[in-house]
Write a protein that holds these residues in place. Structure first.
Motif, PDB file in Angstrom:
ATOM      1  N   ILE A  80    -146.349  48.343  13.352  1.00  0.00           N
ATOM      2  CA  ILE A  80    -145.987  48.971  12.084  1.00  0.00           C
ATOM      3  C   ILE A  80    -144.486  48.818  11.850  1.00  0.00           C
ATOM      4  O   ILE A  80    -143.725  48.491  12.777  1.00  0.00           O
ATOM      5  N   ASP A  81    -144.062  49.048  10.601  1.00  0.00           N
ATOM      6  CA  ASP A  81    -142.622  48.920  10.336  1.00  0.00           C
ATOM      7  C   ASP A  81    -141.851  50.053  11.001  1.00  0.00           C
ATOM      8  O   ASP A  81    -140.860  49.813  11.683  1.00  0.00           O
ATOM      9  N   TYR A 102    -142.564  54.156  12.974  1.00  0.00           N
ATOM     10  CA  TYR A 102    -143.480  55.239  13.307  1.00  0.00           C
ATOM     11  C   TYR A 102    -143.326  56.383  12.308  1.00  0.00           C
ATOM     12  O   TYR A 102    -144.289  57.083  11.994  1.00  0.00           O
ATOM     13  N   GLY A 128    -145.098  54.967   8.992  1.00  0.00           N
ATOM     14  CA  GLY A 128    -146.325  54.212   9.216  1.00  0.00           C
ATOM     15  C   GLY A 128    -147.494  55.034   9.706  1.00  0.00           C
ATOM     16  O   GLY A 128    -148.649  54.724   9.408  1.00  0.00           O
ATOM     17  N   SER A 186    -150.091  55.587   4.931  1.00  0.00           N
ATOM     18  CA  SER A 186    -151.071  54.633   4.414  1.00  0.00           C
ATOM     19  C   SER A 186    -152.412  54.767   5.106  1.00  0.00           C
ATOM     20  O   SER A 186    -152.499  54.928   6.322  1.00  0.00           O
ATOM     21  N   ASP A 206    -142.934  49.201  16.782  1.00  0.00           N
ATOM     22  CA  ASP A 206    -142.453  49.162  15.401  1.00  0.00           C
ATOM     23  C   ASP A 206    -141.291  48.172  15.312  1.00  0.00           C
ATOM     24  O   ASP A 206    -140.903  47.558  16.323  1.00  0.00           O
ATOM     25  N   LYS A 263    -148.554  46.610   9.589  1.00  0.00           N
ATOM     26  CA  LYS A 263    -148.627  47.467   8.414  1.00  0.00           C
ATOM     27  C   LYS A 263    -147.224  47.945   8.035  1.00  0.00           C
ATOM     28  O   LYS A 263    -146.507  48.519   8.843  1.00  0.00           O
ATOM     29  N   SER A 264    -146.866  47.685   6.775  1.00  0.00           N
ATOM     30  CA  SER A 264    -145.564  48.087   6.253  1.00  0.00           C
ATOM     31  C   SER A 264    -145.759  49.123   5.153  1.00  0.00           C
ATOM     32  O   SER A 264    -146.571  48.928   4.252  1.00  0.00           O
ATOM     33  N   VAL A 265    -145.014  50.242   5.236  1.00  0.00           N
ATOM     34  CA  VAL A 265    -145.039  51.230   4.145  1.00  0.00           C
ATOM     35  C   VAL A 265    -143.672  51.370   3.487  1.00  0.00           C
ATOM     36  O   VAL A 265    -143.524  52.072   2.492  1.00  0.00           O
ATOM     37  N   HIS A 321    -139.185  51.610   4.227  1.00  0.00           N
ATOM     38  CA  HIS A 321    -138.292  52.512   4.953  1.00  0.00           C
ATOM     39  C   HIS A 321    -136.924  52.452   4.299  1.00  0.00           C
ATOM     40  O   HIS A 321    -136.471  51.383   3.875  1.00  0.00           O
TER      41      HIS A 321
END
Length: 320
Positions: free
Chosen positions: A245-246, A248, A251, A255, A275, A297-299, A301
């Motif tokens: 993930i991008d 913690y 992420g 999502s 991450d 998975k990127s949300v 930051h």
């Protein structure tokens, strides 16, 4: 009174060189001095559209240097109005005296840094010999993601899928000047087996990428599905893959691609390999074999926005 510089979407788009931006972000994720509070995420009713919109406030501080906050709205139905779903501004400030150094339009800033982050992750997670890319989604991020991924891997063939086939063709047309062949496709299922890298940037609430279609050695880059009830890949995909993930911080919470499998005990937090802070600092490894499937998975930051804003501010200052 000094006029505050305004850095437009056009300037950012024209001065976005992905190899440079990716390296700037790699250094940013290795910088332990940047402080990033949890972003504010507020859903609010949008009665005319019969669906919620979202307000995001994303602050970050580099003490003694700079700080900034991005103010963004996400309106999922904006495509129906020929508008991008993500709109906003970035306020870039001096961290010593507190004055505003610049205002940046956030649409191009967000697209550039988001695509660069996916490519940064790909530099650790995709196979170095990856030559085929499948882009799922035709929104504002699509061309940026294709360009960014192609800057870190020797991409020669790009496939594009969208719910609207005309938009998929438009994405391909906009990429004609680049040294790869781009083809609009009608089927996700039939195209996934052909791709080394699969990048997905949609607002889907149901999985578009099914794990049964994935092949050994592929890299899956999930960029959309920014809410807990959205997801782009199913449970089989996440259980077949090495998961990254991008951050913690966001992420694990924001999502459905991560939250739903965690809630349903499909995966545990300890199943997430690393991450971007750990990958970029070298404390953890990315891909370890040519056959493993990697899942990123990127949300988003706020560090990414601050680092990118500082970069484009420097480009703007030196261009005068």
């Amino acid at each position: 009174m000094t006029t505050i510089p305004f850095i437009s979407d056009l300037f950012i788009a024209e001065n976005c060189h992905y190899q440079t931006l990716i390296e700037v972000l790699r250094k940013g994720f290795s910088n332990t001095e940047i402080e990033v509070p949890m972003r504010h995420h507020h859903d609010f009713p949008n009665p005319e559209e019969k669906t919620d919109s979202t307000l995001l406030l994303m602050p970050a501080f580099h003490p003694g240097n700079n700080l900034g906050v991005k103010i963004v709205t996400v309106s999922p139905n904006n495509g129906n109005h020929n508008l991008p779903s993500i709109q906003g501004i970035y306020v870039y400030l001096d961290a010593h005296l507190g004055h505003v150094k610049a205002i940046l339009e956030a649409k191009a800033l967000t697209a550039a840094r988001t695509a660069a982050v996916s490519a940064l992750a790909s530099s650790y997670l995709s196979r170095p010999d990856s030559t085929t890319l499948f882009m799922i989604g035709t929104g504002a991020l699509a061309t940026n993601l294709v360009r960014a991924h192609a800057s870190v891997r020797p991409i020669t063939k790009v496939y594009v899928w969208g719910r609207n086939s005309d938009k998929a063709k438009q994405v391909c047309d906009s990429l004609k000047e680049y040294p790869f062949v781009c083809e609009a496709v009608e089927s996700i299922e039939n195209t996934i087996p052909k791709a080394d890298i699969i990048s997905c940037a949609t607002l889907s609430k149901t999985p578009l990428v099914l794990g049964e279609w994935l092949q050994q050695g592929q890299h899956l880059d999930l960029v959309g599905a920014y809410k807990k009830d959205m997801r782009e890949a199913d449970d089989v995909a996440i259980t077949k893959a090495s998961v990254f993930i991008d951050t913690y911080q966001g992420g694990l919470k924001e999502s459905g691609d991560i939250v739903i499998p965690l809630q349903n005990n499909v995966i545990k937090v300890t199943d997430i390999k690393a991450d971007l802070f750990e990958l970029c600092s070298g404390t953890k490894k990315g891909r370890t074999t040519d056959t493993e499937i990697t899942y990123f998975k990127s949300v988003g930051h706020a560090l990414e926005d601050l680092v990118a804003a500082a970069h484009f501010y420097q480009e703007f200052s030196t261009s005068k």
